[in-house]
Design an enzyme around this catalytic site. Structure first.
Site: not given
Length: 244
Positions: A154-156, A158
């Site tokens: 999820v972070y990657a 973004s």
């Protein structure tokens, strides 16, 4: 004769500036001669940060996830600083771990801050910079924007999105004298690491695979102090031992 500091007379603004990379970036800019508007939602931490940096640091308490406050940010920066030469979009959140374990609200909140707010913030400061024919915009991205990091999908995602945003906006505004670049560090010793999977954090600490926020700030300052005819569009930096 004293040599003027590299950012002497400039006004900068940094989001997520009360701690971590944001504070280190603000500190580096103050030391380089700039007046810096530090933006954060944590009023107490922000007051402490500005007290540490001195009179050239101006606090601006804003919750960027509040749409009205977010929209008012550019006007409030200009009210404090009079103009804006440098904008560092640094505020962000982290969601790691397996996707099946991710919380819907946490995903929405992170994507909103890491992508939507950055886009709105940059859009908000552009008219002023375009009118002046000059400006620098730096966005804090991540090594995760360049490598499909399996423990943080999820972070990657973004950061992959925001890197595309940086590169496309840069191509739109360079003719106005505005430089847009991203800093993409590997694991940095900040509060975001508290949300890392415990085994990854332990592994990184044991192998010396972490970098300091001040080291990221040094690179931000390098990007800002190149001759105007040069844009450092993206710097990927990581601990030497990270790939072990």
């Amino acid at each position: 004769m004293n040599t003027p500091l590299p950012l002497s007379g400039q006004v900068a603004a940094v989001t997520g500036a009360a701690s971590g990379i944001g504070f280190a970036s603000a500190q580096a800019m103050v030391q380089a001669g700039a007046m810096v508007v530090l933006i954060d939602r944590d009023a107490q931490a922000l007051a402490k940060a500005c007290a540490t940096l001195g009179a050239a640091a101006l606090p601006l308490v804003i919750d960027l996830l509040d749409p009205a406050q977010c929209a008012a940010m550019p006007e409030r920066i200009l009210a404090l600083g009079g103009r804006l030469d440098v904008f560092h979009a640094n505020a962000g959140l982290y969601v790691g771990g397996d996707l099946v374990d991710a919380n819907d609200d946490a995903i929405d909140r992170m994507l909103n801050l890491n992508i939507n707010v950055v886009m709105k913030n940059v859009r908000g400061v552009l008219p002023h910079m375009i009118a002046r024919g000059r400006g620098d915009i730096i966005v804090t991205s991540s090594l995760a924007a360049h490598f499909p990091t399996p423990w943080e999908p999820v972070y990657a995602s973004s950061k992959w999105a925001i890197n595309c945003f940086v590169q496309t906006v840069r191509r739109q505004v360079f003719q106005h004298g505005i430089r847009v670049g991203a800093i993409s560090p590997g694991p940095v010793i900040t509060s975001l690491l508290a949300d890392w999977p415990a085994e990854k954090l332990a592994e990184a600490k044991a192998s010396g695979s972490l970098i300091e926020a001040s080291e990221v700030a040094d690179v931000v300052l390098f990007m800002l102090t190149r001759p105007r005819g040069m844009t450092i569009r993206d710097v990927v930096m990581m601990p030497t031992n990270f790939d072990l």
